[in-house]
Design an enzyme around this catalytic site. Structure first.
Site, PDB file in Angstrom:
ATOM      1  N   ASP A  49      19.391  72.028  -0.179  1.00  0.00           N
ATOM      2  CA  ASP A  49      19.117  72.395   1.206  1.00  0.00           C
ATOM      3  C   ASP A  49      19.693  71.399   2.210  1.00  0.00           C
ATOM      4  O   ASP A  49      19.755  71.684   3.406  1.00  0.00           O
ATOM      5  CB  ASP A  49      17.604  72.489   1.444  1.00  0.00           C
ATOM      6  CG  ASP A  49      16.961  73.512   0.538  1.00  0.00           C
ATOM      7  OD1 ASP A  49      17.551  74.587   0.366  1.00  0.00           O
ATOM      8  OD2 ASP A  49      15.871  73.226   0.003  1.00  0.00           O
TER       9      ASP A  49
ATOM     10  N   ASP B  88      13.522  71.759   0.886  1.00  0.00           N
ATOM     11  CA  ASP B  88      13.012  70.611   0.136  1.00  0.00           C
ATOM     12  C   ASP B  88      14.046  69.957  -0.771  1.00  0.00           C
ATOM     13  O   ASP B  88      13.975  68.781  -1.056  1.00  0.00           O
ATOM     14  CB  ASP B  88      11.816  71.026  -0.720  1.00  0.00           C
ATOM     15  CG  ASP B  88      12.265  71.863  -1.903  1.00  0.00           C
ATOM     16  OD1 ASP B  88      13.047  72.806  -1.677  1.00  0.00           O
ATOM     17  OD2 ASP B  88      11.853  71.577  -3.031  1.00  0.00           O
TER      18      ASP B  88
ATOM     19  N   ASP C  79      13.751  77.792   3.008  1.00  0.00           N
ATOM     20  CA  ASP C  79      14.167  77.805   1.623  1.00  0.00           C
ATOM     21  C   ASP C  79      12.977  78.373   0.838  1.00  0.00           C
ATOM     22  O   ASP C  79      11.860  78.400   1.341  1.00  0.00           O
ATOM     23  CB  ASP C  79      14.477  76.363   1.205  1.00  0.00           C
ATOM     24  CG  ASP C  79      14.472  76.178  -0.296  1.00  0.00           C
ATOM     25  OD1 ASP C  79      15.261  76.858  -0.958  1.00  0.00           O
ATOM     26  OD2 ASP C  79      13.691  75.354  -0.793  1.00  0.00           O
TER      27      ASP C  79
HETATM   28  P1  ADP Z   1      16.099  77.642  -3.860  1.00  0.00           P
HETATM   29  O1  ADP Z   1      17.182  77.907  -2.867  1.00  0.00           O
HETATM   30  O2  ADP Z   1      15.187  78.814  -4.009  1.00  0.00           O
HETATM   31  O3  ADP Z   1      15.349  76.387  -3.592  1.00  0.00           O
HETATM   32  P2  ADP Z   1      17.971  76.429  -5.685  1.00  0.00           P
HETATM   33  O4  ADP Z   1      19.119  76.553  -4.746  1.00  0.00           O
HETATM   34  O5  ADP Z   1      17.419  75.078  -5.945  1.00  0.00           O
HETATM   35  O6  ADP Z   1      16.788  77.456  -5.304  1.00  0.00           O
HETATM   36  O7  ADP Z   1      18.421  77.022  -7.069  1.00  0.00           O
HETATM   37  C1  ADP Z   1      19.055  78.260  -7.100  1.00  0.00           C
HETATM   38  C2  ADP Z   1      19.185  78.706  -8.512  1.00  0.00           C
HETATM   39  O8  ADP Z   1      20.068  77.840  -9.220  1.00  0.00           O
HETATM   40  C3  ADP Z   1      17.882  78.678  -9.262  1.00  0.00           C
HETATM   41  O9  ADP Z   1      17.144  79.860  -9.096  1.00  0.00           O
HETATM   42  C4  ADP Z   1      18.370  78.500 -10.690  1.00  0.00           C
HETATM   43  O10 ADP Z   1      18.743  79.764 -11.206  1.00  0.00           O
HETATM   44  C5  ADP Z   1      19.615  77.655 -10.546  1.00  0.00           C
HETATM   45  N1  ADP Z   1      19.388  76.229 -10.779  1.00  0.00           N
HETATM   46  C6  ADP Z   1      19.599  75.227  -9.922  1.00  0.00           C
HETATM   47  N2  ADP Z   1      19.315  74.034 -10.481  1.00  0.00           N
HETATM   48  C7  ADP Z   1      18.891  74.294 -11.735  1.00  0.00           C
HETATM   49  C8  ADP Z   1      18.432  73.488 -12.827  1.00  0.00           C
HETATM   50  N3  ADP Z   1      18.336  72.152 -12.769  1.00  0.00           N
HETATM   51  N4  ADP Z   1      18.079  74.116 -13.969  1.00  0.00           N
HETATM   52  C9  ADP Z   1      18.159  75.444 -14.068  1.00  0.00           C
HETATM   53  N5  ADP Z   1      18.568  76.239 -13.071  1.00  0.00           N
HETATM   54  C10 ADP Z   1      18.956  75.700 -11.930  1.00  0.00           C
HETATM   55 MG    MG Z   2      14.193  74.454  -2.871  1.00  0.00          MG
END
Ligand code: ADP
Ligand code: MG
Length: 677
Positions: A561, A557, A338
């Protein structure tokens, strides 16, 4: 009798996390083995120096009792459940040896047998020690603050909502939130983060972490048994009770083998008798056969190396939840990462606020609304937004109807406005294609609508390698926020080491935008990127890799995920204090915030697997040679005992080798070395 002062009590250092070690003779098996050994030595001495035979007979029989009562009793109990225990056969063989006058040989068998049992117990206890070490980190008592003043109470009696006082230098007694005071807290015991973290009103603190120079009042938010540290300890404790695949396989065969062995022993006894061999010779040969054909070493081949590796990994900040996982880690052929919070620090900073033209809101107003909605979210972007609002001294309004959609964003109602914050593509469709289409339709100097403006700002933010998030009010975009995140300094090294050891480049699976993801992948040397993924897309990606013949280890994390961690052959969660769900779903947890521990634990697993294989080879060849020797030639009973039990002890010790820190250091250096190049 054995004096327990032989091993001095180790002082447990109060300030630093250290594992408490059980004294050698606190392990019952150890005490019995030592007693049996001592009795055997005395008996042998009495016999060799020509002492009266009643003396050495009783000493040797006492030796039988000391070393044989426990496995004998356990074996009889197993027999009641219709399972034939190898332990019981060994005790029977020893008694048989005594019956035909070979009392010393039988006693030797008992001594070595008890010793190998003790070694096995030692391996298990050492694993449990590393868990108890974690548990003892949380103090037993706490200072509770009531209307009547201070009260010292047991930490287990603290109720949620009570306020406790943490003095400078204290270990924090419960998971909770600071309601007053400021201090820096050393959280190394849970997160492995070497630098103390500043804590002020509103911040979360964890049981077992060490308070610095300030005093804190903390409202208890979890009961002692639910604290992060207790949960981690429980997880690892469970690991010791699981069995590796190889072991389950061996145990399945063991049953049939043992029965076959008894039949074969009878044959070895009876057949020569029919052909006129003397009774005593046949009995001796059958007895020897039974001993050398026992699969003790085979049974001991698998678990000690894996349990020892689990203990070692645990001491170095990687909690592996079961022996199965420890066995599988080394078979990894592809690692999926991730991005946010895993390859990056996961502590992003809000660096850009763009109110959209025509939305009639100021930067502060936007930040205020966004932070209010993000406040209940555990997402790193949410934390960054709230932090930015605090830094500007903004008062946050209350959010109603808060809802989080993992991998997409959050929503809620603030001041009677419906607000949504999250990923640009998910919330508003493909903004950039909307913008492109509009530009084509209206020509390049057409007046952008608010959506198109948003799309253009989002594209600019992405082109800087930053993460963009849009804020929608009543489903209309009102602002774009831009975040930066720092890449973990050790990430490139860990990626290189993993590429080398698994034989294929790691894959980046992220919910973030392709531009940012590609940029990071190039920087870290990751060869494959899948961006814009929702949680279930990550699962699909993992399944696809597996369908392509890969054994996938997924590292992540966040809550988003968790499904992918469950879908992968092995799921590793970053951060012990991280999301509940992730820690529960994962097969292993990296509590020390360090990515190089991942190639290290994979290398350690490989060493453990090699030790298992070596053990099985040692066990099988000793068994084969001794059985053949006994059947075709004349294998003296003492030599048979020595060979059989010698191989068992050899196998047991070989497993314990993985307990040494050098096993980890070598695995870790190997990983770090790749990173440096
Ligand atoms: P990654 O897979 O890189 O860990 P996430 O899946 O957690 O990222 O999040 C993917 C996208 O969803 C983020 O880049 C953001 O655009 C959006 N996102 C998710 N949760 C939030 C939140 N609490 N506030 C703002 N944006 C969010
Ligand atoms: Mg993450």
């Amino acid at each position: 009798m054995v004096s327990s002062t032989a091993t001095p009590t180790r002082a447990v250092t109060a300030s630093r996390a250290s594992t408490t070690r059980t004294r050698l003779f606190a392990i019952p098996e150890m005490r019995w083995a030592a007693t049996a050994t001592a009795l055997f030595a005395l008996g042998l001495l009495a016999k060799l120096t020509g002492g009266p035979s009643w003396l050495w007979w009783s000493l040797l029989l006492a030796c039988y009792l000391a070393g044989g009562w426990e496995p004998g009793l356990a074996g009889l109990k197993a027999l009641r459940d219709k399972t034939l225990d190898v332990d019981l056969l060994m005790v029977a063989a020893a008694l048989g040896a005594a019956a035909i006058g070979q009392v010393v040989d039988g006693a030797l068998l008992i001594v070595i047998f008890a010793t190998s049992g003790a070694l096995e117990a030692l391996a298990t206890t050492r694993t449990e020690d590393s868990v108890r070490g974690l548990l003892t980190l949380a103090p037993d008592t706490a200072t509770r603050l009531t209307d009547d003043g201070e009260q010292t109470v047991a930490a287990v009696d603290l109720a949620i909502g009570e306020v406790i006082l943490i003095r400078p230098g204290d270990r924090i007694a419960a998971d909770g939130r600071v309601v007053d005071g400021a201090s820096e807290v050393d959280q190394a015991t849970i997160t492995g983060e070497p630098l103390p973290v500043d804590k002020a009103t509103g911040d979360e603190v964890f049981a077992g972490t060490l308070n610095g120079t300030g005093a804190l009042r903390v409202r208890v938010e979890r009961r002692a048994e639910d604290s992060v540290v207790a949960r981690i300890a429980a997880l690892v404790e469970e690991a010791g009770r699981t069995k590796a695949r190889t072991q389950l396989f061996i145990e399945k065969i063991e049953q049939r083998y043992s029965i076959g062995m008894v039949v074969a022993t009878l044959a070895v006894f009876i057949v020569p008798l029919i052909f006129g061999a003397p009774l005593r010779d046949s009995l001796l040969r059958a007895m020897t056969f039974m001993i050398v054909a026992s699969p003790c070493a085979v049974v001991l081949a698998t678990m000690p190396p894996l349990l020892a590796a689990i203990a070692t990994a645990g001491r170095h900040g990687v909690l592996v939840k079961s022996a199965v996982v420890m066995e599988q880690l080394g078979a990894t052929t592809r690692v999926a990462f991730d991005k946010t919070g895993t390859l990056t620090r996961g502590i992003p900073d809000l660096v850009e606020i763009h109110p959209l033209p025509g939305s009639a809101v100021s930067e502060d107003q936007i930040l205020c609304l966004a932070a209010a909605v993000e406040h209940p979210s555990e997402h790193p972007l949410a934390a960054a937004t709230v932090r930015a609002a605090r830094q500007r001294g903004l008062d946050l309004p209350v959010v109603h109807d808060f809802a989080a959609q993992p991998g997409r964003g959050v929503s809620g109602r603030v001041d009677d406005h419906h607000l949504r914050i999250g990923s640009p593509t998910v919330l508003t469709g493909d903004l950039s294609s909307v913008a492109d289409a509009a530009r084509v339709r209206h020509g390049s100097n057409a007046r952008p609508t608010r959506s198109i403006a948003a799309a253009e700002i989002v594209a600019t933010v992405h082109s800087r390698g930053r993460t963009a998030v849009v804020v929608l009010r009543e489903d209309e975009p009102v602002a774009v926020l831009g975040f930066t995140d720092q890449v973990r300094p050790e990430a490139a090294g860990a990626v290189a080491a993993l590429a080398e050891s698994t034989g294929s480049t790691p894959v980046l699976l992220t919910g973030d935008n392709p531009a940012t993801a590609d940029r990071l992948a190039r920087q870290l040397g990751i060869g494959e990127v899948r961006a814009g993924l929702l949680p279930h897309d990550k699962v699909t990606a993992v399944r696809e890799l597996a369908a392509g013949g890969h054994r996938v280890t997924m590292v992540g994390d966040g809550i988003n995920d968790a499904p992918a961690l469950a879908a992968a052959q092995v799921g590793i969660a970053m951060g012990g204090a991280g999301s509940d769900l992730t820690v529960r779903t994962a097969d292993a947890i990296v509590v020390r915030d360090d990515l190089t521990t991942i190639p290290a634990v994979i290398a350690l697993s490989r060493r453990a697997r090699r030790a298992v294989l070596a053990n099985l080879a040692i066990a099988a060849s000793f068994l084969g040679v001794l059985v053949v020797w006994d059947l075709v030639g004349h294998l003296p009973l003492p030599l048979g005992v020595l060979g059989h039990e010698g191989s068992t002890v050899l196998v047991g010790l070989n497993g314990l080798r993985l307990l040494r820190s050098s096993a980890w250091r070598r695995a870790h250096d190997q990983a770090a070395g790749h990173g440096a190049s």
